[in-house]
Scaffold this active site. Structure first.
Site, PDB file in Angstrom:
ATOM      1  N   GLU A 183       6.444 -38.663  27.678  1.00 21.92           N
ATOM      2  CA  GLU A 183       6.218 -37.875  26.475  1.00 21.92           C
ATOM      3  C   GLU A 183       7.435 -37.991  25.565  1.00 21.92           C
ATOM      4  O   GLU A 183       7.332 -37.901  24.356  1.00 21.92           O
ATOM      5  CB  GLU A 183       5.963 -36.407  26.834  1.00 21.92           C
ATOM      6  N   SER A 203      11.604 -26.931  24.609  1.00 20.72           N
ATOM      7  CA  SER A 203      12.255 -26.432  23.392  1.00 20.72           C
ATOM      8  C   SER A 203      13.691 -26.948  23.286  1.00 20.72           C
ATOM      9  O   SER A 203      14.276 -27.395  24.278  1.00 20.72           O
ATOM     10  CB  SER A 203      12.267 -24.903  23.401  1.00 20.72           C
TER      11      SER A 203
END
Lengths: 399, 381
Positions: free
Chosen positions: A244, A382
């Site tokens: 990813e 995050s």
């Protein structure tokens, strides 16, 4: 040191550019350039064009129908696609699930699923996040209980990107609630048409429908859809996350974004002069460009090392943080450049039947994009989590 | 020194806060946003009944306030609740314009409009900015051409907030001079259905609606002019100064809500087995938000307290406040979203609306950079 691309790399770039000029449909180009959605039909069409060219799967080995490109070629391809305003390739099947199947899937799974990813018959979405498990992904609680040759799945996933278009979902599910958090998780492939699945839209602050909640109520999944071993799903999930994070720096997006800001600032007037000549605006724009130039080279240094077989470590976290900061700053510049034209809702202010009564081209989606891209520093781990990783790896053992 | 509100303002603040807490839920606002006018006409009437509109206008014009601190008090509460009703556009911009600059007496026609506005019976919109204006108050190209007893208006107005709902439009146009000149500007009262006037409306990202407007030889009688001919620059600048105080205070109120929601969230959201507010990295960021919030509050007090001063002093304080609010507002809005994570990005959650209002307030009358330039110009002057 040689900062130049090789002759072969330059030839490859020219080939990609020529392909995009010839094959990228104008309506898709315009939609991407102006920040409009292209819908499922648009994604499917571009998917097909790339597949016909054999360029759909840059990260796949050639044996499965991939391009066999190295990291530098993949970077060039991504950069050219952004520059040409090509639609983003939906990554869930191609660059997230496929590497997991290739490495950990059964022969039957590879033979069945991989061709359907390429053909576009299967549109995958990702069932990772849950309301209680965001940054702390391993605390997920969706349950899968073995019942003969099926698993019975119950629970809820959230932030399921483009789940409204998907017909398959790959999920992390808890198969052993007694085990330590990360050891009782399995990786399951689920047909979205199975009874008991409900997809509910989440409307974002810019008015778009991009993410969903997916609810599972006694969903029966054939046991053959388990990837690898039961309770080993966390290993596969982590492997998927490293994939990813390819193109994590988003250099191509930033470069295209910067060009868009410049175009807009050349046409927006301030005291009768183009905004781009305003010293305050020009200074901010220049700072963003300088940051991007350096980050682009950091990115190439890491890509170049990867092309020579070195696995990126903490650098990918650094690229995530810096890359998203720069993209968000460019989004901020774009909304500033638009001035009062940043106020209307994108979808309604789009240049339509009457140019005299519409927003200037390129201004209509900038505020929506600014708000939408607040997600960049939140999703995919995050920026706070990335900083924890950087600090932990760098300080490790010293404190 | 005394930083307490007067008793009257304290009462206004209390009653408005109570009203909005009881009547202005997130669900009610989201409902109002779907109204064709972009707001709730019912809430508009109730705000008028509470005296909110009158508090924004001076006694000489039939109001009961109109000072910087009256405006700031009202708008901080409106911002805190994320109110989408067009108080800024209808009441401050158009209301203050009609009240004039002091040297220009209010005509009986204008007084009637002010009375109806205060009573909640009139909606107005100020058609001022143009495609090339970019926040410059006097960059007006729209022409007002004298034709015997009539005036012909020709030009284009961009992002006129509340235009579709307005019973009447106040249009800024040039009778003489070039864009950027202070002389030659006039204001005209125009009916939205006037022949030659076209509008294209759209919803605004942060609530309410606005329209692009084209005026093609719109014919008016000379009595449609508001105030003296060619002399409207002072009025326009004074009015926008009041609107900027309102907007700064509204943004401050919204920033307070963003910080409060974030602190609530940090104490309840659990990750890694504990509330995320226990992580020091996040605690420091909340501390910074709180420090900036106090800076913002002081900046609003400075701006409100100098609204009645000479234009140079007034505008310097206002530019300073709007620059600071622009910077700290962006910081607080972005940090509030980031510290919440994905939930803050969803349209239904209150912070999404509040964050949009904070950030997009920058796009009215000048963003932080524009205000910085203005401050530099005024300081050098």
């Amino acid at each position: 040191m040689d900062l130049n691309y090789s002759t072969e790399e330059l030839a490859f770039r020219a080939e990609v550019r020529a392909f995009l000029e010839a094959k990228l449909p104008q309506d898709l180009l315009d939609a991407v350039r102006l920040g409009r959605g292209i819908g499922k039909e648009g994604h499917d069409r571009w998917h097909q064009i790339l597949n016909d060219q054999g360029w759909l799967a840059p990260t796949w080995p050639q044996q499965y129908g991939g391009c066999g490109w190295n990291a530098v070629q993949r970077h060039i391809f991504e950069e050219e696609c952004c520059r040409a305003h090509a639609p983003r390739i939906v990554p869930f099947g191609l660059t997230m699930l496929a590497p997991v199947l290739q490495k950990f899937g059964s022969d039957a799974q590879r033979a069945y699923f991989l061709p359907k990813i390429l053909s576009g018959e299967h549109w995958w979405c990702q069932g990772y996040s849950e309301p209680g498990a965001g940054s702390d992904l391993a605390s997920l609680s969706t349950r899968a209980v073995r019942d003969g040759d099926h698993y019975i799945v119950n629970g809820q996933k959230t932030w399921t990107t483009l789940g409204q278009f998907a017909n398959w979902i790959f999920c992390l599910v808890r198969t052993d609630p007694q085990a330590k958090q990360q050891e009782g998780i399995s990786f399951l492939l689920i047909d979205m048409a199975t009874p008991g699945i409900e997809v509910r839209p989440i409307i974002l602050l810019d008015g778009t429908h991009e993410v969903n909640e997916v609810w599972f109520n006694d969903v029966r999944v054939p046991a053959e859809n388990l990837v690898g071993e039961e309770n080993k799903g966390w290993t596969y999930a982590k492997y998927l996350l490293t994939h990813e994070r390819t193109n994590i720096a988003g250099v191509g997006f930033s470069q295209a974004g910067l060009e868009a800001v410049k175009r807009l600032a050349r046409h927006q007037l301030h005291r009768g002069r183009p905004l781009i000549e305003n010293p305050h605006f020009a200074a901010r724009l220049a700072r963003a460009e300088i940051d991007l130039m350096a980050m682009s080279t950091t990115n190439l240094r890491i890509i170049s090392a990867a092309a020579q077989g070195q696995a990126p470590g903490v650098e990918s976290s650094m690229l995530k943080v810096k890359g998203t900061e720069i993209r968000q700053e460019i989004n901020d510049l774009a909304r500033r450049a638009a001035g009062v034209y940043a106020l209307p809702f994108a979808s309604e202010a789009v240049a339509g039947d009457n140019n005299a009564l519409s927003s200037p081209e390129g201004s209509e989606a900038v505020a929506a994009q600014y708000f939408n891209n607040r997600k960049l520093s939140i999703f995919g781990g995050s920026n706070e989590i990335q900083k924890n990783i950087i600090a932990k790896v760098s300080l490790g053992g010293r404190t | 020194m005394n930083f307490q509100l007067t008793e009257e303002r304290q009462m206004l603040q209390d009653s408005l806060r109570r009203f909005l807490r009881d009547r202005y839920s997130v669900a009610a606002r989201n409902q109002a946003l779907t109204d064709p006018s972009g707001y709730s006409p019912e809430i508009w009437g109730q705000l008028a009944d509470l005296g909110v509109i009158g508090a924004l206008l001076p006694e000489a014009a039939g109001g009961y306030g109109g000072a910087g601190f009256d405006i700031a008090t009202v708008f901080e509460e409106l911002g805190r609740a994320g109110v989408v009703e067009p108080v800024l556009d209808s009441a401050v911009l158009c209301g203050v314009l009609l009240c004039g600059s002091g040297t220009d007496p209010i005509s009986p026609r204008d007084q009637k409009m002010i009375d109806r506005l205060i009573a909640g019976d009139l909606q107005l919109a100020f058609a001022h900015g143009e495609p090339a204006s970019r926040y410059e108050r006097t960059w007006i190209e729209t022409k007002a051409v004298d034709e015997g007893d009539d005036i012909l208006l020709t030009g284009r107005k961009s992002v006129v907030v509340n235009a579709e709902a307005a019973d009447l439009l106040i249009v800024a146009a040039r009778e003489a001079g070039s864009p950027g000149d202070r002389g030659g500007l006039s204001l005209f009262c125009v009916r939205p259905d006037a022949p030659g006037l076209r509008m294209r409306g759209s919803a605004l990202l942060a609530g309410g609606r606005a329209a692009e407007m084209e005026l093609d030889c719109v014919r008016l009688s000379k009595s449609a002019r508001i105030g003296a001919a060619g002399n409207a620059a002072d009025r326009i600048e004074g009015t926008i100064a009041a609107a900027e105080v309102a907007l700064a205070a509204e943004t401050l109120g919204a920033m307070e809500t963003a910080v409060r929601l974030t602190m609530d969230y940090l104490t309840t959201r659990q990750q890694f087995g504990r509330p995320i507010g226990t992580f020091q990295a996040l605690q420091h960021r909340v501390a910074e938000m709180l420090i900036e919030l106090e800076q913002a509050r002081s900046a609003v007090i400075n701006a409100a307290g100098h609204l009645e001063d000479l234009p140079l002093v007034r505008d310097r304080h206002i530019a300073a406040a709007r620059n600071l609010i622009g910077r700290t507002g962006r910081h607080i809005a972005e940090e509030a979203i980031q510290l919440h994570g994905g939930i803050a990005m969803t349209a239904e959650y209150e912070l999404a609306h509040i964050a949009k209002r904070i950030v997009l307030a920058e796009h009215r009358f000048g963003d932080a950079d524009t205000q910085l330039e203005r401050f530099i110009d005024l300081t050098a002057a």
